[in-house]
Scaffold this motif. Structure first.
Motif, mmCIF file in Angstrom:
data_model
loop_
_atom_site.group_PDB
_atom_site.id
_atom_site.type_symbol
_atom_site.label_atom_id
_atom_site.label_comp_id
_atom_site.label_asym_id
_atom_site.label_seq_id
_atom_site.Cartn_x
_atom_site.Cartn_y
_atom_site.Cartn_z
ATOM 1 N N LEU A 14 0.823 -1.214 0.000
ATOM 2 C CA LEU A 14 0.000 0.000 0.000
ATOM 3 C C LEU A 14 0.855 1.262 0.000
ATOM 4 N N GLU A 15 1.947 1.246 0.737
ATOM 5 C CA GLU A 15 2.836 2.414 0.793
ATOM 6 C C GLU A 15 3.435 2.723 -0.572
ATOM 7 N N ASN A 16 3.676 1.709 -1.357
ATOM 8 C CA ASN A 16 4.357 1.888 -2.635
ATOM 9 C C ASN A 16 3.421 2.066 -3.821
ATOM 10 N N MET A 17 2.126 2.019 -3.572
ATOM 11 C CA MET A 17 1.174 2.145 -4.667
ATOM 12 C C MET A 17 0.720 3.592 -4.816
ATOM 13 N N ASN A 18 0.205 3.895 -5.981
ATOM 14 C CA ASN A 18 -0.304 5.214 -6.306
ATOM 15 C C ASN A 18 -1.784 5.276 -5.930
ATOM 16 N N PRO A 19 -2.252 6.379 -5.356
ATOM 17 C CA PRO A 19 -3.683 6.478 -5.052
ATOM 18 C C PRO A 19 -4.578 6.202 -6.265
ATOM 19 N N LEU A 20 -4.085 6.459 -7.445
ATOM 20 C CA LEU A 20 -4.885 6.193 -8.641
ATOM 21 C C LEU A 20 -5.168 4.706 -8.832
ATOM 22 N N ASP A 21 -4.393 3.841 -8.173
ATOM 23 C CA ASP A 21 -4.631 2.398 -8.251
ATOM 24 C C ASP A 21 -5.868 1.976 -7.456
ATOM 25 N N SER A 28 -8.106 6.177 -2.698
ATOM 26 C CA SER A 28 -7.833 6.968 -3.901
ATOM 27 C C SER A 28 -7.771 8.468 -3.636
ATOM 28 N N VAL A 29 -8.209 8.906 -2.459
ATOM 29 C CA VAL A 29 -8.312 10.345 -2.223
ATOM 30 C C VAL A 29 -7.161 10.950 -1.438
ATOM 31 N N SER A 30 -6.308 10.129 -0.881
ATOM 32 C CA SER A 30 -5.148 10.654 -0.170
ATOM 33 C C SER A 30 -4.039 9.624 -0.195
ATOM 34 N N LYS A 31 -2.877 10.034 0.203
ATOM 35 C CA LYS A 31 -1.733 9.130 0.228
ATOM 36 C C LYS A 31 -1.799 8.252 1.483
ATOM 37 N N PHE A 32 -1.777 6.952 1.280
ATOM 38 C CA PHE A 32 -1.805 6.007 2.391
ATOM 39 C C PHE A 32 -0.706 6.361 3.388
ATOM 40 N N PRO A 33 -0.966 6.337 4.664
ATOM 41 C CA PRO A 33 -2.115 5.803 5.385
ATOM 42 C C PRO A 33 -3.203 6.821 5.719
ATOM 43 N N ASP A 34 -3.057 8.070 5.277
ATOM 44 C CA ASP A 34 -4.012 9.114 5.637
ATOM 45 C C ASP A 34 -5.416 8.806 5.123
ATOM 46 N N ALA A 35 -6.388 8.938 6.019
ATOM 47 C CA ALA A 35 -7.816 8.829 5.691
ATOM 48 C C ALA A 35 -8.178 7.537 4.957
ATOM 49 N N SER A 36 -7.486 6.464 5.284
ATOM 50 C CA SER A 36 -7.745 5.213 4.561
ATOM 51 C C SER A 36 -7.954 4.018 5.481
ATOM 52 N N CYS A 37 -8.168 4.259 6.752
ATOM 53 C CA CYS A 37 -8.220 3.150 7.704
ATOM 54 C C CYS A 37 -9.356 2.168 7.421
ATOM 55 N N ASP A 38 -10.510 2.660 7.030
ATOM 56 C CA ASP A 38 -11.664 1.790 6.820
ATOM 57 C C ASP A 38 -11.422 0.831 5.655
ATOM 58 N N ASP A 39 -11.191 1.376 4.488
ATOM 59 C CA ASP A 39 -11.040 0.530 3.300
ATOM 60 C C ASP A 39 -9.765 -0.308 3.339
ATOM 61 N N ALA A 40 -8.692 0.250 3.891
ATOM 62 C CA ALA A 40 -7.460 -0.534 4.006
ATOM 63 C C ALA A 40 -7.676 -1.743 4.914
ATOM 64 N N ALA A 132 -23.219 -3.270 -6.461
ATOM 65 C CA ALA A 132 -22.309 -4.005 -7.344
ATOM 66 C C ALA A 132 -21.126 -3.142 -7.771
ATOM 67 N N GLY A 133 -21.335 -1.858 -7.947
ATOM 68 C CA GLY A 133 -20.249 -0.964 -8.341
ATOM 69 C C GLY A 133 -19.191 -0.855 -7.265
ATOM 70 N N LEU A 134 -19.630 -0.738 -6.022
ATOM 71 C CA LEU A 134 -18.700 -0.667 -4.901
ATOM 72 C C LEU A 134 -17.896 -1.953 -4.793
ATOM 73 N N MET A 135 -18.576 -3.084 -4.934
ATOM 74 C CA MET A 135 -17.886 -4.377 -4.878
ATOM 75 C C MET A 135 -16.853 -4.468 -5.997
ATOM 76 N N SER A 136 -17.209 -3.997 -7.172
ATOM 77 C CA SER A 136 -16.284 -4.024 -8.305
ATOM 78 C C SER A 136 -15.041 -3.186 -8.022
ATOM 79 N N HIS A 137 -15.235 -2.017 -7.434
ATOM 80 C CA HIS A 137 -14.090 -1.161 -7.092
ATOM 81 C C HIS A 137 -13.165 -1.860 -6.099
ATOM 82 N N PHE A 138 -13.747 -2.464 -5.086
ATOM 83 C CA PHE A 138 -12.935 -3.177 -4.100
ATOM 84 C C PHE A 138 -12.193 -4.358 -4.732
ATOM 85 N N GLU A 139 -12.866 -5.090 -5.597
ATOM 86 C CA GLU A 139 -12.223 -6.231 -6.252
ATOM 87 C C GLU A 139 -11.045 -5.775 -7.118
#
Length: 150
Positions: A14-21, A28-40, A132-139
C-alpha cells in the motif's frame, strides 16, 4: 507466512502504490495511510483470509486520542489481536504509533470508544450495501494489491 509477515507485506504494498490504483475507495483520495483506515482494513482482512487467517472483524472507534479529539478510526481484530496498519496517520498530531500495530492490548486503540462491526473481509462486508459498483471497485483494488505483493 506468519501473521506479522503478511501484514508487513500488505502495508508495504500500500505504501508503494499510487492512489490512482484505488479508484472507488477511500485509498484513492489521499496518500496512504491518511484517511484510509476503513477501506485498508477491509482489504487487509481479505488478504488475511486468502492467506490462512480467517475471521477478522472490523472495529470502529470514535472519540479517541488523549482528549477524545480523534473523531473516528477503524482497525481489525483477529482472535483477540488488534491489527492496525494506519494508526501512524495520527503521528502528525503528536502521537507516536508504529506503522503496524499487532498486539492484544494497545494503549492508543484503547482510547477509542469501539464497536465490533462484523466480518472484516470486504467480500462479505460490502455485501451489506448491495452495491455491485462498490464491490467491483474493491475487487479491482484488491487485485492491484495482490499484484504489488507478489
Amino acid at each position: 507466512m506468519t501473521l506479522i509477515e503478511l501484514v508487513n507485506k500488505f502495508r508495504t504494498a500500500l505504501e508503494n502504490m499510487n492512489p490512482l490504483d484505488f479508484a472507488g475507495t477511500s485509498l484513492s483520495v489521499s496518500k496512504f495511510p491518511d484517511a484510509s483506515c476503513d477501506d485498508a482494513s477491509l482489504l487487509l482482512a481479505a488478504f488475511l483470509v486468502d492467506n490462512g487467517y480467517p475471521n477478522s472483524y472490523v472495529i470502529r472507534g470514535s472519540s479517541g486520542g488523549n482528549n477524545s479529539e480523534l473523531q473516528s478510526h477503524v482497525w481489525l481484530e483477529l482472535n483477540g489481536i488488534q491489527i492496525d496498519i494506519t494508526a501512524d496517520q495520527f503521528n502528525k498530531y503528536g502521537y507516536n504509533n508504529d506503522a503496524i500495530i499487532l498486539e492484544s492490548d494497545n494503549q492508543f486503540l484503547k482510547t477509542f470508544e469501539s464497536i465490533n462491526d462484523g466480518e472484516g473481509d470486504f467480500r462479505s462486508f460490502v455485501l451489506k450495501y448491495n452495491d455491485a459498483g462498490l464491490m467491483s471497485h474493491f475487487e479491482e483494488c484488491y487485485q492491484s494489491i495482490i499484484e504489488a505483493v507478489a
